[in-house]
Design an enzyme around this catalytic site. Sequence first.
Site, PDB file in Angstrom:
ATOM      1  N   ILE A 131       0.811  -1.223   0.000  1.00 29.48           N
ATOM      2  CA  ILE A 131       0.000   0.000   0.000  1.00 29.48           C
ATOM      3  C   ILE A 131       0.843   1.271   0.000  1.00 29.48           C
ATOM      4  O   ILE A 131       0.432   2.279  -0.544  1.00 29.48           O
ATOM      5  CB  ILE A 131      -0.977   0.046   1.199  1.00 29.48           C
ATOM      6  CG1 ILE A 131      -0.238  -0.048   2.534  1.00 29.48           C
ATOM      7  CG2 ILE A 131      -2.033  -1.036   1.093  1.00 29.48           C
ATOM      8  CD1 ILE A 131      -1.110   0.334   3.731  1.00 29.48           C
TER       9      ILE A 131
ATOM     10  N   CYS B  72      -1.970 -12.072   0.650  1.00 28.25           N
ATOM     11  CA  CYS B  72      -0.870 -11.104   0.601  1.00 28.25           C
ATOM     12  C   CYS B  72      -0.349 -11.049   2.031  1.00 28.25           C
ATOM     13  O   CYS B  72      -0.015 -12.089   2.581  1.00 28.25           O
ATOM     14  CB  CYS B  72      -1.350  -9.749   0.093  1.00 28.25           C
ATOM     15  SG  CYS B  72      -2.886  -9.160   0.832  1.00 28.25           S
ATOM     16  N   SER B  73      -0.329  -9.902   2.670  1.00 26.79           N
ATOM     17  CA  SER B  73       0.075  -9.888   4.071  1.00 26.79           C
ATOM     18  C   SER B  73      -1.152 -10.119   4.947  1.00 26.79           C
ATOM     19  O   SER B  73      -1.308 -11.158   5.559  1.00 26.79           O
ATOM     20  CB  SER B  73       0.750  -8.561   4.404  1.00 26.79           C
ATOM     21  OG  SER B  73       1.940  -8.433   3.668  1.00 26.79           O
ATOM     22  N   ASP B  74      -2.060  -9.125   4.956  1.00 24.17           N
ATOM     23  CA  ASP B  74      -3.246  -9.270   5.792  1.00 24.17           C
ATOM     24  C   ASP B  74      -4.436  -9.809   5.009  1.00 24.17           C
ATOM     25  O   ASP B  74      -5.468 -10.125   5.576  1.00 24.17           O
ATOM     26  CB  ASP B  74      -3.602  -7.927   6.423  1.00 24.17           C
ATOM     27  CG  ASP B  74      -2.569  -7.538   7.483  1.00 24.17           C
ATOM     28  OD1 ASP B  74      -2.146  -8.429   8.233  1.00 24.17           O
ATOM     29  OD2 ASP B  74      -2.179  -6.357   7.528  1.00 24.17           O
ATOM     30  N   GLY B  75      -4.279  -9.841   3.691  1.00 20.87           N
ATOM     31  CA  GLY B  75      -5.339 -10.420   2.882  1.00 20.87           C
ATOM     32  C   GLY B  75      -6.549  -9.528   2.725  1.00 20.87           C
ATOM     33  O   GLY B  75      -7.660 -10.017   2.552  1.00 20.87           O
TER      34      GLY B  75
END
Lengths: 622, 550
Positions: A274, A336-339
């Site tokens: 992001i 991804c990381s947190d989805g």
Amino acid sequence: MEHIRTTKVEQVKLLDRFSTSNKSLTGTLYLTATHLLFIESSQRETWILHHHIAAVEKLPLTTSGCPLVIQCKNFRIVHFVVPRERDCHDIYNSLLQLSRTAQYDELYAFSYNPKQNSSEQVKGWQLIDLAEEYKRMGVPNANWQLSDANRDYKICETYPKELYVPRTASKPIIVGSSKFRSKGRFPVLSYYHKDKEAAICRCSQPLSGFSARCLEDEHMLQAISKANPSNRFMYVMDTRPKLNAMANRAAGKGYENEDNYSNIRFQFVGIENIHVMRSSLQKLLEVSGTKGLSVNDFLSGLENSGWLRHIKAVLDAAVFLVKAIAVESASVLVHCSDGWDRTSQVCSLGALLLDSYYRTIKGFMVLIEKDWISFGHKFSDRCCQLDGDPKEISPVFTQFLESVWNLTEQFPQGFEYNEAFLLQIHEHVHSCQFGNFLGNCQKEREELKFKEKTYSLWPFLLQEQKKYQNPLYNPDFSPELTLLEPNTVSFNFKFWRNMYHQFDRSMHPRQSVLDLIMNMSEQNKQMEKDIKELEAKIKRKNSQSDAVLVKEPLQSAPPAPMALKTSPCFKKEQPLMPVNDSVRTIEGSNTADNRYSEFMEEFSKAEPAVVSLEYGMARMTC
Amino acid sequence: MEFAELIKTPRVDNVVLHRPFYPAVEGTLCLTGHHLILSSRRQDDAEELWLLHSNIDSIEKRFVGSLGTIIIKCKDLRIIQLDIPGMEECLNIASSIEALSTLDSVTLMYPFFYRPMFEVVEDGWRSFLPEQEFELLSSVTDEWRLSCINKEFSVCPSYPPVVIVPKSIDDEALRKVAMFRHGSRFPVLSYYHKKNGMVMMRSSQPLTGTNGRRCKEDEKLINATLRAGKRGYIIDTRSLNVAQQARAKGGGFEQEAHYPQWRRIHKSIERFNILQESLIKLVEACNDQSHNMDRWLSKLEASNWLTHIKEILTAACLAAQCIDREGASVLVHGTEGTDSTLQVTSLAQIILDPRCRTIRGFESLVVREWLQAGHPFQQRCAQSAYSNSKQKWEAPVFLLFLDCVWQILRQFPCSFEFSEHFLIMLFEHTYASQFGTFLGNNENERSKLKLQQKTMSLWSWVNRPQELSKYKNPLFEANSLVIWPSVAPQSLQLWEGVFLRWNRSSKFLDEAYEEMVTLIEYNKQLKAKVNALRRKLAELETDDRMQENL
């Protein structure tokens, strides 16, 4: 409102954003509780919702007054010059306060009243029913079931309550898996492909660190692969660049080790995070907002911003996912990381490419509700609805809309909706006028009772769906290809001028083919009706006159008094159908608009400059 | 005919043709004097490829064992590949193509051999005569005259036999002015703006040289176009620097001291090899599908193509602005007055004059401002983007003009009677054609080649109704306004119809276009039907009333 000190300032100048000779319009600036309003001397109005304001800047005092630059989240930029510094200062301070909301209940959605009664309000919220949607996809079925594990948001706060998981995934497996996943976001169903019996699943990154494993999580993935009778192999797509994922391992997070999971194929697809996206957009806007921009500066700025590269990466990832499902009938787990950012992008775009339903107006709403709203894309943080951490802001959803726009450009007949629909959704993701996008997850929305206190956007969009319909849409578009296979060669990606310069009218074509065709298509429908009516009338007439011949004495009053007055289709006689003439007239046909006249200041007489700012903001607000 | 000597192997069987986005076709390859023909022998959908040798820009050959491959790169930017069994056949074919596609003599070109299979309704050679143009002009002003001074091309070799000049200037003065202008291209009328009587003239650079030579007649000529007390603008398509340097070679620009009523504006439009290189780079970038985004954007940037588009459009808008907004007359020139000058004058007319946005009007514009005005088509279009040879005279000047028109068309999609296809068709015919229209470098050469007698005009073919319908813009609605395009980089786009034409499938775009056309056609039908029904109903109702009255 306690923040408003000055409600009206006269003799304010609105500068043309791109003019180097400082062309301007004079008018009056009003500050209301919800909007900033500028009314030109010609009565043209510019409405700016406070929530749309991304930044306000007061520039150093000049001889003509105090400049105030306002940047909006919908990419409108206005440049006012206020004659007195005092007024400018007051407005500046008020806007700073008004554009930074501390609490949800201060947002516009809580004061916005569209004159609906409460049953309409409830019905509006029921318009999109995700349970219905999962049924449409074909779940629950023999392999997939609804799980109540997250009934009270106990396992995962940012997931919805209703989650679909493989039948073989027992509660202990779910609980165990969720403990091994960042923010408890364990693998669940996002889209089920009936024909291929393959699934798109989503989750967050595993807490694997350098060596940790979790048997339940391994079982969970196995359950997903077993739920697909056509292909036991499943793909695990990590949408991050490999380097980022590796760095996460040091923090006890990371990615799946292929050795620990049976039958998985692991793949990185390299979408940036992001923060990269935020600064990329920032760079893009800097370039596109430059005065007197040369072609080469524009192209190199576009390149340096990386924006189109990111859009391409997102679409490439979706194409990869779709190939796995359509070609190999393999299920895919995306994270991804947190989805909740890249994962939402890839899952929703993948589904859109696979299933033509999501290319209809209603279907697109469902898709957004499902993959973005219900699965906890943090709209509030990403769009900065409340005054918060600027590092959380990111144009992830904008990128999704842009990817869809790119697809509509490649498949002009494949989508029921048009560009205006995408722009309008973008507008309201930031407007905080409707409850749909408020908050970061379903739990928060329920606690704050958004459904009781605010309205849903979708019924309003459906009501005016004529505006959003693609006149060239062909529902049977390539029936053998409900699957869209976009070409992601670089040259197919274009700068989305209508998004980033939506309000800079002088940059757009002066005649819109889309508007014209939309009008014509409407007109055609009306004429088809008229023809039926006319034919019925003529038929009646004919039978009447036949009757007249036989029993003339019986006829009393003539049927219709005078010709042409009775039928509604004759109300407008000339032209036959009212065509929206404005489409064909040439707006802003003014040299002053077009950026080649600037150096000829000496003969720039007072031309009736056509402003590039108009309505836009106020479209849905009244 | 000596073509036979150049064709060692006129026919090869089992040749496979590869084109992007189409399945390979196997068939028989034939070479004729002007065509490369490949026809598949399959009965069901017999496919034929006819390629003019003059359309071939360059060829490459490769061998794998005895299988030869020839890659043919065409001037219309398409690339095809032929797999030819047999090394000897392949070599023969390659050398024949090479020879036939680079014939020296114009009179050996296909237009001299082409026998039309259609009936000529209107002879295109006589469709656009300067005399007709002058007649139109005479109906609105009597300040101009038609001069036959160049009848035998004796004064200016690159001008047509007749030109329009101010009435007050006699032929004797013109002769003197011609001496003072590069290539004798003295100022002539290019466009008369009916709305306010202002004019646009074009010429070549004045030959002032380093010692500031002047020519009274030249000053008088251009001053004759000014209204009392009014100033005019000279738009020099070169930068001030370049214009100053030109003095060393005898050229130069109008000095303020000698032309006090004129204000000079310098714009910088590139020439010759810079443009040609730009085209080569652009096409290279477009043809490589493997570029990642950064590489594609930087290649697109490095080509400078869109920069040229912006420069040319900006200059044209400026000229139009001087005329329409400032109410001033304009003189446009660069060095020779045969390239950038014509880009500016012709685009300005498209902006100003609705007539130029019709098919007929646009054809007339191309004839007046390019063919008769002496744009050296044959030199400029001898090679296209794949040429290896570094020749000096090639430049996509006309293609840039067409691209600029396309940009305006995109911004005003309802204001043009023709569609993009019309522009693409013109692009193709300037580089390779069965018609004589674009042969030769000026009217003088064309007349010597006797093109009118020996070849067919493109316009004779295009202007037949069945052909014309292919090029009509379904959205057209006549618009009498001046149309000001935006030249912001965000508003300019790559002309995909030309540059990506062979690099991606346009199936979905074409289908959408067809759908749009259907919708518009349907709209017309419905309108007609509603009108007819309405009339019928009205009649019935009148009948009723008449019956009542009986």
